[in-house]
Design an enzyme around this catalytic site. Sequence first.
Site, PDB file in Angstrom:
ATOM      1  N   HIS A  84     -10.946   6.398 -10.316  1.00 57.65           N
ATOM      2  CA  HIS A  84     -10.904   5.017 -10.805  1.00 57.65           C
ATOM      3  C   HIS A  84      -9.985   4.144  -9.960  1.00 57.65           C
ATOM      4  O   HIS A  84     -10.139   2.922  -9.930  1.00 57.65           O
ATOM      5  CB  HIS A  84     -10.531   4.965 -12.295  1.00 57.65           C
ATOM      6  CG  HIS A  84      -9.096   5.195 -12.627  1.00 57.65           C
ATOM      7  ND1 HIS A  84      -8.617   6.420 -13.066  1.00 57.65           N
ATOM      8  CD2 HIS A  84      -8.024   4.364 -12.620  1.00 57.65           C
ATOM      9  CE1 HIS A  84      -7.328   6.322 -13.318  1.00 57.65           C
ATOM     10  NE2 HIS A  84      -6.939   5.087 -13.054  1.00 57.65           N
ATOM     11  N   ASP A 212     -11.454  13.049 -12.198  1.00 65.29           N
ATOM     12  CA  ASP A 212     -11.012  11.726 -11.773  1.00 65.29           C
ATOM     13  C   ASP A 212     -10.227  11.820 -10.458  1.00 65.29           C
ATOM     14  O   ASP A 212      -8.996  11.738 -10.440  1.00 65.29           O
ATOM     15  CB  ASP A 212     -10.163  11.097 -12.876  1.00 65.29           C
ATOM     16  CG  ASP A 212     -10.025   9.596 -12.721  1.00 65.29           C
ATOM     17  OD1 ASP A 212     -10.330   9.083 -11.629  1.00 65.29           O
ATOM     18  OD2 ASP A 212      -9.620   8.931 -13.683  1.00 65.29           O
ATOM     19  N   SER A 634      -1.467   6.126 -12.206  1.00 67.19           N
ATOM     20  CA  SER A 634      -2.776   6.705 -11.934  1.00 67.19           C
ATOM     21  C   SER A 634      -2.834   7.192 -10.487  1.00 67.19           C
ATOM     22  O   SER A 634      -2.525   6.444  -9.559  1.00 67.19           O
ATOM     23  CB  SER A 634      -3.877   5.674 -12.170  1.00 67.19           C
ATOM     24  OG  SER A 634      -4.016   5.386 -13.528  1.00 67.19           O
TER      25      SER A 634
END
Length: 699
Positions: A84, A212, A634
């Site tokens: 992402h 991810d 992230s």
Amino acid sequence: MRKILIALLAIFAFMPAKADEGMWLMPLIAKYNISNMQQLGCKLSADDIYSVNHASLKDAVVIFGSGCTGEVVSDKGLVFTNHHCGYGEIQSVSSLEHNYLRDGFFSHSMDEEIPIPGLRVYFLKQITDITEEYMAAKAIDKADSIVDKYESESDLGLGKMIEVASYFDGNQFFKIEYEVYTDIRLVATPSDMLGKFGGDTDNWVWPRHTCDFSAFRIYADKNGRPAGYSAQNVPYKPKKFLNVSLKGVQEGDFAMTIGYPGSTNRYNSSNRIKSVMTNINEPRIQVREAKQAIWTNAMLADEQTRIRYASKYAHSSNYWKNAIGQNRCINRVSLLPKRQAEETEFTKWGDANGYKDLLKDEAAYYTDFAEIIKSRTYYVETFLRGVESIGAAWEYLYALDDSATADELKKLMDDYYKDYDPQLDKKVASTLLKLYADCVSNKDFYPSFYAAVDSLYDGDMQKFIDEVYSKSIFTSKDRFEAYWNGVADNKYENDALLNDVLYRYIDTDKSFANIRKALKSAKVSGSEYQRMYTEATMKWKAGAKLYPEANFTMRMSYGTVKSYAPADGVQYSYYTTSKGYLEKICDIANPDYEQDAKFVAKLKENKFGAYADKKDGLLHTCFITNNDITGGNSGSPVINGNGELIGLAFDGNWESMASDYIFDDSLTRCVCVDIRYVLYVIEYVGGAKNIINELKIKK
């Protein structure tokens, strides 16, 4: 360095309740953290983690793009981050013919790697305390001159960026220098069906089965220096890269993250938290929900639209769901009553120590300015982040006011039109312009075209919208190109622009300025109340150790792999396996669980090779720790006690949505993709053994 460290030690005075709470500044590890870390299983020294004299773990961690973290994992500049985090870049090089979002991409040689224009990574070089200088300038209303002085030293052409960062809500300031690399190329990414598996359904939720990750490579000139894209550039040779561990994790194992958490508000008062819930989160949820419903229908109906809007939707929905979860969790953990109890004790101290009535005055501010703050949120979500054509017109106006060059202006608009669907945006406009009028009562806060609708369009907003989308240069690339080709002598504000059916209102509009003016009418601003309260708290708790709020500068957090019980009768394991992925794809009615057929075929072979867990023989997909993280983390490396990469942080859990304000060890969890899952997908799904061979793997 000694001067900086002494300054830091004098500033950070406040030990959190639990040793594994906190997003710690790197120079403080030796003083405040390393002993506890070693008790939890860390085998490293503080110097191994952070050093200015030799290569350390901090040199393997980068800012990735504009809001994430990445880590260097090979001596050839290979970088891992989240799927992402790289999503916008993957989308930017995707098309119907080469749909890397749908199909994934795995390079089998460096020649196949795809350049990503505009993508940057940043290496931390130096931190310098400038608090005294900044505060002296602020006292004579010249603080901006200090920021300009240092940030003007930035030279992206030479790969140098300087920023002045605020800590403790404006009570401390540091100059931070980065080395910036701009030739970044896509190396590998799984399909959406793996990289975004679970979609909105699973976002901020545990258990997870999302793979991810994405992989990029940093390129440099032949001397290893930052350089723009060139076929002659070579893979960057890092000072430090992370080894990869295939040992897996067990309950209680030490885990460390190094990254760039974006923002927390641990020192906010109950007054400010209530205002965020009511005046920011609630209108944000309302506007984004309306917009996303329109986007969703269009994306499901057309693949080209899905490609164009995938990144936009992901960006919007992430903090839509975050706002929902944050309000829910604040109530669930009774944060406001807890904070108010603390404030009762603070007030006793504050009244006797120069902060009399501070919280009372702040409460009055948030009562008096509630509707204005809420209107600002509606405005930003509707006109700057909602209706794309209006947002583009605003951006173009700002760029002109900032004397942007022709190349900058053209790039701004080319980027906008590349992923723009005017008919879809028209549907959004029809919904959001009505919603704004329904929710904001002060007509001074209405963009001027609302009055024009009454006087020129017989009160019919749709007539105005129809004209905008049939005539404005901001709703048609062809019309923009016609305007652009008519620009002469760099006079961009020509008749074509000034008479544009949309721009003429944006150019003369005062509504947002009216909102800002209304907020500035306060004798003391909300941010100044917060600065004073944090300042007072530092004095009130003098003698203990305090970590600063997150502000997208490098931090370290540490903890352990840890399961949790989110509710009565519910116990969550600390890990998930591919069995859970297969269970979820049985829900064929949920598009968030669309299966990656190639991955499923590989799973059914039941051959996980070196990536099988040594205890149960399964492919472990994700795990959780109690590391203290937030947005910006992230892509952060999750590192074991030996300094080896065991996973990538990519999310928090639903029960910890109040963690921007309070850390709760019993519920707060960092959700990580297991590095073995990443490598399995690279080798078995992508067939990119070349990438595996590049890593230094510890078994």
